[in-house]
Scaffold this motif. Sequence first.
Motif, PDB file in Angstrom:
ATOM      1  N   ALA A 132       0.836  -1.207   0.000  1.00 42.31           N
ATOM      2  CA  ALA A 132       0.000   0.000   0.000  1.00 42.31           C
ATOM      3  C   ALA A 132       0.865   1.248   0.000  1.00 42.31           C
ATOM      4  O   ALA A 132       0.579   2.217  -0.724  1.00 42.31           O
ATOM      5  CB  ALA A 132      -0.924  -0.004   1.214  1.00 42.31           C
ATOM      6  N   ARG A 133       1.955   1.243   0.772  1.00 41.51           N
ATOM      7  CA  ARG A 133       2.842   2.397   0.818  1.00 41.51           C
ATOM      8  C   ARG A 133       3.546   2.589  -0.523  1.00 41.51           C
ATOM      9  O   ARG A 133       3.679   3.711  -1.014  1.00 41.51           O
ATOM     10  CB  ARG A 133       3.872   2.225   1.931  1.00 41.51           C
ATOM     11  CG  ARG A 133       4.601   3.497   2.225  1.00 41.51           C
ATOM     12  CD  ARG A 133       5.416   3.430   3.470  1.00 41.51           C
ATOM     13  NE  ARG A 133       5.593   2.055   3.943  1.00 41.51           N
ATOM     14  CZ  ARG A 133       6.508   1.676   4.796  1.00 41.51           C
ATOM     15  NH1 ARG A 133       7.345   2.546   5.279  1.00 41.51           N
ATOM     16  NH2 ARG A 133       6.601   0.424   5.190  1.00 41.51           N
ATOM     17  N   ALA A 134       3.970   1.512  -1.150  1.00 40.14           N
ATOM     18  CA  ALA A 134       4.627   1.608  -2.458  1.00 40.14           C
ATOM     19  C   ALA A 134       3.663   2.141  -3.514  1.00 40.14           C
ATOM     20  O   ALA A 134       4.031   2.971  -4.353  1.00 40.14           O
ATOM     21  CB  ALA A 134       5.176   0.253  -2.873  1.00 40.14           C
ATOM     22  N   LEU A 135       2.437   1.682  -3.470  1.00 39.27           N
ATOM     23  CA  LEU A 135       1.447   2.181  -4.433  1.00 39.27           C
ATOM     24  C   LEU A 135       1.156   3.656  -4.196  1.00 39.27           C
ATOM     25  O   LEU A 135       1.001   4.428  -5.147  1.00 39.27           O
ATOM     26  CB  LEU A 135       0.156   1.371  -4.341  1.00 39.27           C
ATOM     27  CG  LEU A 135       0.232  -0.052  -4.875  1.00 39.27           C
ATOM     28  CD1 LEU A 135      -1.081  -0.787  -4.611  1.00 39.27           C
ATOM     29  CD2 LEU A 135       0.541  -0.056  -6.347  1.00 39.27           C
ATOM     30  N   GLN A 136       1.097   4.052  -2.951  1.00 34.30           N
ATOM     31  CA  GLN A 136       0.839   5.455  -2.622  1.00 34.30           C
ATOM     32  C   GLN A 136       1.997   6.328  -3.107  1.00 34.30           C
ATOM     33  O   GLN A 136       1.780   7.383  -3.703  1.00 34.30           O
ATOM     34  CB  GLN A 136       0.627   5.638  -1.114  1.00 34.30           C
ATOM     35  CG  GLN A 136       0.364   7.068  -0.694  1.00 34.30           C
ATOM     36  CD  GLN A 136      -0.958   7.590  -1.230  1.00 34.30           C
ATOM     37  OE1 GLN A 136      -1.907   6.835  -1.384  1.00 34.30           O
ATOM     38  NE2 GLN A 136      -0.997   8.859  -1.540  1.00 34.30           N
ATOM     39  N   LEU A 137       3.213   5.876  -2.893  1.00 34.50           N
ATOM     40  CA  LEU A 137       4.374   6.645  -3.330  1.00 34.50           C
ATOM     41  C   LEU A 137       4.448   6.740  -4.847  1.00 34.50           C
ATOM     42  O   LEU A 137       4.753   7.784  -5.406  1.00 34.50           O
ATOM     43  CB  LEU A 137       5.661   6.038  -2.771  1.00 34.50           C
ATOM     44  CG  LEU A 137       5.885   6.204  -1.269  1.00 34.50           C
ATOM     45  CD1 LEU A 137       7.128   5.440  -0.837  1.00 34.50           C
ATOM     46  CD2 LEU A 137       5.984   7.662  -0.886  1.00 34.50           C
ATOM     47  N   SER A 138       4.143   5.654  -5.538  1.00 36.59           N
ATOM     48  CA  SER A 138       4.193   5.688  -7.005  1.00 36.59           C
ATOM     49  C   SER A 138       3.093   6.568  -7.569  1.00 36.59           C
ATOM     50  O   SER A 138       3.296   7.275  -8.551  1.00 36.59           O
ATOM     51  CB  SER A 138       4.104   4.277  -7.577  1.00 36.59           C
ATOM     52  OG  SER A 138       2.821   3.740  -7.350  1.00 36.59           O
ATOM     53  N   SER A 139       1.919   6.585  -6.930  1.00 34.18           N
ATOM     54  CA  SER A 139       0.847   7.455  -7.432  1.00 34.18           C
ATOM     55  C   SER A 139       1.171   8.910  -7.151  1.00 34.18           C
ATOM     56  O   SER A 139       0.832   9.794  -7.934  1.00 34.18           O
ATOM     57  CB  SER A 139      -0.500   7.070  -6.830  1.00 34.18           C
ATOM     58  OG  SER A 139      -0.518   7.377  -5.448  1.00 34.18           O
ATOM     59  N   ASP A 140       1.865   9.192  -6.029  1.00 38.22           N
ATOM     60  CA  ASP A 140       2.273  10.568  -5.747  1.00 38.22           C
ATOM     61  C   ASP A 140       3.300  11.051  -6.756  1.00 38.22           C
ATOM     62  O   ASP A 140       3.252  12.189  -7.210  1.00 38.22           O
ATOM     63  CB  ASP A 140       2.840  10.671  -4.328  1.00 38.22           C
ATOM     64  CG  ASP A 140       1.755  10.565  -3.274  1.00 38.22           C
ATOM     65  OD1 ASP A 140       0.571  10.722  -3.643  1.00 38.22           O
ATOM     66  OD2 ASP A 140       2.086  10.312  -2.103  1.00 38.22           O
ATOM     67  N   LYS A 141       4.205  10.185  -7.150  1.00 37.76           N
ATOM     68  CA  LYS A 141       5.220  10.568  -8.137  1.00 37.76           C
ATOM     69  C   LYS A 141       4.580  10.821  -9.501  1.00 37.76           C
ATOM     70  O   LYS A 141       4.972  11.719 -10.224  1.00 37.76           O
ATOM     71  CB  LYS A 141       6.283   9.483  -8.260  1.00 37.76           C
ATOM     72  CG  LYS A 141       7.232   9.435  -7.088  1.00 37.76           C
ATOM     73  CD  LYS A 141       8.248   8.336  -7.292  1.00 37.76           C
ATOM     74  CE  LYS A 141       9.153   8.198  -6.080  1.00 37.76           C
ATOM     75  NZ  LYS A 141      10.085   7.077  -6.242  1.00 37.76           N
ATOM     76  N   GLN A 142       3.603  10.032  -9.861  1.00 31.76           N
ATOM     77  CA  GLN A 142       2.952  10.192 -11.170  1.00 31.76           C
ATOM     78  C   GLN A 142       2.122  11.456 -11.220  1.00 31.76           C
ATOM     79  O   GLN A 142       2.070  12.121 -12.241  1.00 31.76           O
ATOM     80  CB  GLN A 142       2.070   8.980 -11.478  1.00 31.76           C
ATOM     81  CG  GLN A 142       2.869   7.740 -11.810  1.00 31.76           C
ATOM     82  CD  GLN A 142       1.966   6.537 -12.033  1.00 31.76           C
ATOM     83  OE1 GLN A 142       0.771   6.596 -11.840  1.00 31.76           O
ATOM     84  NE2 GLN A 142       2.575   5.423 -12.424  1.00 31.76           N
ATOM     85  N   THR A 143       1.423  11.772 -10.151  1.00 28.36           N
ATOM     86  CA  THR A 143       0.578  12.965 -10.153  1.00 28.36           C
ATOM     87  C   THR A 143       1.360  14.223  -9.852  1.00 28.36           C
ATOM     88  O   THR A 143       0.875  15.321 -10.063  1.00 28.36           O
ATOM     89  CB  THR A 143      -0.563  12.831  -9.129  1.00 28.36           C
ATOM     90  OG1 THR A 143       0.003  12.617  -7.833  1.00 28.36           O
ATOM     91  CG2 THR A 143      -1.491  11.684  -9.491  1.00 28.36           C
ATOM     92  N   GLY A 144       2.574  14.064  -9.341  1.00 32.82           N
ATOM     93  CA  GLY A 144       3.400  15.227  -9.056  1.00 32.82           C
ATOM     94  C   GLY A 144       2.994  15.940  -7.791  1.00 32.82           C
ATOM     95  O   GLY A 144       3.432  17.053  -7.522  1.00 32.82           O
TER      96      GLY A 144
END
Length: 165
Positions: A132-144
């Motif tokens: 869940a943390r990895a998915l949250q971090l990757s979505s934050d990077k994609q959305t900026g």
Amino acid sequence: MGPEDPFYKWTNNGLDRLMRRYFELWETMINSTNGPVPNITGPEYEFMWRAKLDMEDGLDMLNEGFLTTVMSIYSTASLLHYINFAFTVTLMLTLYLLQLRPFDQEARNETRRVAELLSQLPTEVAVMDLVARALQLSSDKQTGGAGNSSMRSMDSGQDEASFKG
């Protein structure tokens, strides 16, 4: 009826002219309130009786021609639908094989690698929290976006402990 027959001009020049004359005579007989009453020996009845077979034959030929044309058009339309269906199925398979299949294979390989990595983690590690943390971090990077500050402010010692076991 031969050319010497008085009704020849009505029966020889097409079905439309014959039908018009037939209906004109009926209208004349129905509307004849003045003058002699139409009787069975009158010329109107003679035309109707003698032209009846020509009219029936003409209407039968017209009906057969119409049905033949309609069935031909229906067969052509059905054939076109089958061809379009086959073309659509072929196009869909081509799309799958040329565009989606390489991505599908890549996704399978990635899933297998992730599963292998997750299976090597010790049992006391909270795998779902890590995912869940990895998915949250990757979505934050994609959305900026800045992301969740509580996730970023976690103690780095805890991160190392969760990975080291």
